[in-house]
Motif scaffolding. Structure first.
Motif, mmCIF file in Angstrom:
data_model
loop_
_atom_site.group_PDB
_atom_site.id
_atom_site.type_symbol
_atom_site.label_atom_id
_atom_site.label_comp_id
_atom_site.label_asym_id
_atom_site.label_seq_id
_atom_site.Cartn_x
_atom_site.Cartn_y
_atom_site.Cartn_z
ATOM 1 N N UNK A 375 0.618 -1.681 0.155
ATOM 2 C CA UNK A 375 -0.031 0.378 0.036
ATOM 3 C C UNK A 375 0.245 1.591 -0.296
ATOM 4 N N UNK A 376 1.635 1.371 1.113
ATOM 5 C CA UNK A 376 2.638 2.585 0.894
ATOM 6 C C UNK A 376 3.437 2.627 -0.567
ATOM 7 N N UNK A 377 3.960 1.983 -0.770
ATOM 8 C CA UNK A 377 4.763 1.598 -2.014
ATOM 9 C C UNK A 377 4.291 2.264 -3.624
ATOM 10 N N UNK A 378 2.502 1.703 -3.566
ATOM 11 C CA UNK A 378 1.611 2.518 -4.342
ATOM 12 C C UNK A 378 1.410 3.555 -3.858
ATOM 13 N N UNK A 379 1.472 4.686 -2.569
ATOM 14 C CA UNK A 379 0.806 5.707 -2.160
ATOM 15 C C UNK A 379 2.423 6.651 -2.306
ATOM 16 N N UNK A 380 3.308 5.799 -2.754
ATOM 17 C CA UNK A 380 4.749 6.900 -3.248
ATOM 18 C C UNK A 380 4.611 6.343 -4.341
ATOM 19 N N UNK A 381 4.036 5.752 -4.906
ATOM 20 C CA UNK A 381 4.412 6.698 -6.689
ATOM 21 C C UNK A 381 2.835 7.575 -6.966
ATOM 22 N N UNK A 382 2.333 7.835 -6.643
ATOM 23 C CA UNK A 382 1.478 8.795 -6.583
ATOM 24 C C UNK A 382 0.228 8.102 -6.724
ATOM 25 N N UNK A 383 -0.339 6.863 -6.663
ATOM 26 C CA UNK A 383 -1.925 6.478 -6.775
ATOM 27 C C UNK A 383 -2.584 6.124 -5.453
ATOM 28 N N UNK A 384 -2.890 7.096 -5.464
ATOM 29 C CA UNK A 384 -3.586 7.278 -3.902
ATOM 30 C C UNK A 384 -4.790 6.711 -3.495
ATOM 31 N N UNK A 385 -5.830 6.696 -5.257
ATOM 32 C CA UNK A 385 -6.875 6.142 -5.241
ATOM 33 C C UNK A 385 -7.045 4.324 -5.246
ATOM 34 N N UNK A 386 -5.985 3.716 -5.059
ATOM 35 C CA UNK A 386 -6.132 2.559 -5.073
ATOM 36 C C UNK A 386 -6.033 2.565 -3.876
ATOM 37 N N UNK A 387 -5.465 2.937 -3.061
ATOM 38 C CA UNK A 387 -5.399 2.768 -1.729
ATOM 39 C C UNK A 387 -6.492 2.880 -0.653
ATOM 40 N N UNK A 388 -7.413 4.314 -1.181
ATOM 41 C CA UNK A 388 -8.972 3.956 -1.046
ATOM 42 C C UNK A 388 -9.647 2.374 -1.250
ATOM 43 N N UNK A 389 -9.125 2.086 -2.742
ATOM 44 C CA UNK A 389 -10.136 1.014 -3.197
ATOM 45 C C UNK A 389 -9.267 -0.130 -2.312
ATOM 46 N N UNK A 390 -8.597 -0.023 -1.944
ATOM 47 C CA UNK A 390 -8.051 -1.160 -0.421
ATOM 48 C C UNK A 390 -8.102 -0.948 0.954
ATOM 49 N N UNK A 391 -8.860 -0.251 1.153
ATOM 50 C CA UNK A 391 -9.452 0.816 2.702
ATOM 51 C C UNK A 391 -10.866 0.066 2.194
ATOM 52 N N UNK A 392 -11.635 0.348 1.226
ATOM 53 C CA UNK A 392 -13.399 -0.273 0.986
ATOM 54 C C UNK A 392 -13.000 -1.895 1.417
ATOM 55 N N UNK A 393 -11.776 -2.733 0.123
ATOM 56 C CA UNK A 393 -11.934 -4.229 0.448
ATOM 57 C C UNK A 393 -11.873 -4.444 2.246
#
Length: 445
Positions: A375-393
């Motif tokens: 998750x933090x790797x994806x956020x570091x890339x700048x794709x924070x929306x994917x963090x929301x989707x993982x949170x939804x899961x």
């Protein structure tokens, strides 16, 4: 004071960065744990259950604030990796303006809604007043939360994970002193530890600000740097708000789960409250490894070194798996003794609840390792929306456990909530990482 993470062994850089973060989390969890210990030992089971019943609500709001601050620091890390000092300072100042607005709005909204939310959570009558008093004071301190977390996130974005630890250590000692003063000498109830937490974080944030202005030349701004810029604010919000919402969305599931726990009575609430404090403490090394990936990834994205990101993620995950096994063994061998820090030995049933919940959580730490690292790797890339989707899961998983598993399997179903949520998040995050990496690789060509 800054540290470039775009050259050298990824695993050495990550561990070197994570160790101070781990120590900082220990301090943070330590004074949170001391709050709970003092409340449990000196005020009794109902005040302990009252404080514990606010954990998920606290996480939802304070997690949003922390996530926003961490998100605002990602463009700072990217500018640092790209050696763009002017751009770096623009993101710092615009982030400060945004945090001031967020702090005011969030504080007013959540303080006014506390009583209603606690009722919706089915908080037992005998612990309601304790829960409301504690959480209202904590939420009144949200500006202090924004102050410290933004400053700490910016410092970490520059590759320095040691400086925030110094201020957390100072804050922890101050918090403990104020805890004892408020309860033992001023004879306060749960409002004492709540005030101690807010005051200690506020002082820590103020001291951190003074230190940064003196010791970090790269952050010394001029009047022109403080001019609000729409493009900077938009980018900060695009990254920061999804990161904050990711914490909040995850916490919605925890709120529903807490509602199910509250329905089982004060004994279960107290047992789970004690277990969650211990769980957060033991999980600190896993959390630290994961959070390291945001500044590490951000710097390497800024430098255009995509190959280092995959290597760093793989090595971090392997280290995290080893740490997870150690954490489970600690819970298995010492869990009962740790629970006794919060509860009287005569409370046998509550202790049993706490031990069962703790073992189920730590047994799923390998899943948590992947959640944090990816998750933090994806956020570091700048794709924070994917963090929301993982949170939804995660939210969906916890709600399913609360609605279905808890209904049919009782407390045993509750114990499975967190591992199930981490599994659901992993099923989304792992393929999402490869998608994000392909997108970044295409943009760098």
């Amino acid at each position: 004071m800054t540290k470039d993470m775009t050259d050298g062994s990824p695993v050495r850089l990550i561990i070197g960065f994570a160790v101070p973060m781990f120590l900082g989390m220990l301090f943070q969890q330590f004074y949170s744990m001391v709050d709970t210990i003092i409340v449990g030992q000196y005020l009794g089971v109902n005040p302990l259950a009252g404080v514990g019943s606010t954990t998920s609500l606290n996480f939802m709001v304070i997690g949003f604030c922390t996530g926003v601050c961490n998100g605002f620091a990602i463009p700072v890390a990217q500018m640092f990796g790209a050696k763009d000092e002017k751009g770096l300072r623009r993101f710092v100042t615009n982030g400060a303006w945004l945090c001031a607005v967020f702090a005011l709005v969030v504080t007013v909204l959540v303080v006014s809604a506390c009583r209603t939310v606690l009722r919706l959570m089915n908080t037992p009558a005998e612990i309601f007043d304790y829960a409301w008093l504690y959480i209202v004071i904590i939420f009144c301190g949200i500006p202090c939360t924004f102050l410290y977390n933004l400053l700490a996130a910016i410092i970490r974005a520059l590759g320095d994970s040691k400086t925030p630890v110094m201020f957390l250590a100072f804050s922890s000692v101050l918090n403990i002193v104020l805890d004892f003063v408020s309860i033992r000498w001023l004879h306060m109830s749960v409002e004492g530890p709540a005030l101690a937490t807010v005051l200690s974080q506020g002082v820590s944030g103020a001291v951190c600000l003074l230190y940064m202005r003196k010791k970090f030349p790269i952050l010394r701004t001029v009047r022109e740097d403080w001019k609000p810029e729409g493009s900077c604010m938009v980018k900060l919000c695009v990254i920061g708000i999804p990161m904050g919402l990711q914490y909040s969305v995850t916490a919605i599931g925890a709120l529903v789960l807490q509602t199910a726990i509250n329905g089982m009575g004060a004994a279960v609430v107290a047992g789970v409250a004690a277990a969650q404090k211990i769980n957060a403490f033991i999980a600190s090394p896993v959390e630290a490894l994961g959070q390291t990936m945001a500044p590490y990834t951000g710097q390497n994205i800024g430098a255009g070194k995509l190959d280092r990101i995959g290597k760093g993620l793989l090595q971090t995950s392997l280290v995290g798996f080893g740490v997870s096994i150690c954490c489970f063994l600690i819970a298995l061998l010492t869990g009962k003794y740790l629970v006794l820090l919060f509860l009287d030995a005569k409370e046998a049933q509550i202790i049993a609840y706490a031990c069962r919940f703790l073992l189920c959580c730590t047994g799923g730490f390998c899943l948590l390792t992947l959640v944090n690292a990816v998750r933090f790797t994806i956020q570091g890339m700048g794709f924070s929306v994917f963090a929301i989707i993982s949170g939804v899961m995660e939210m969906i998983a916890r709600i399913l456990v609360a609605v279905l598993s808890a209904r049919y399997f009782g407390f045993a179903g509750i114990c499975l909530a967190h591992p199930t949520a981490w599994l659901f998040a992993d099923l989304f995050l792992i393929p999402a990482f490869f998608y994000c990496r392909r997108r970044v690789a295409a943009s760098l060509r």
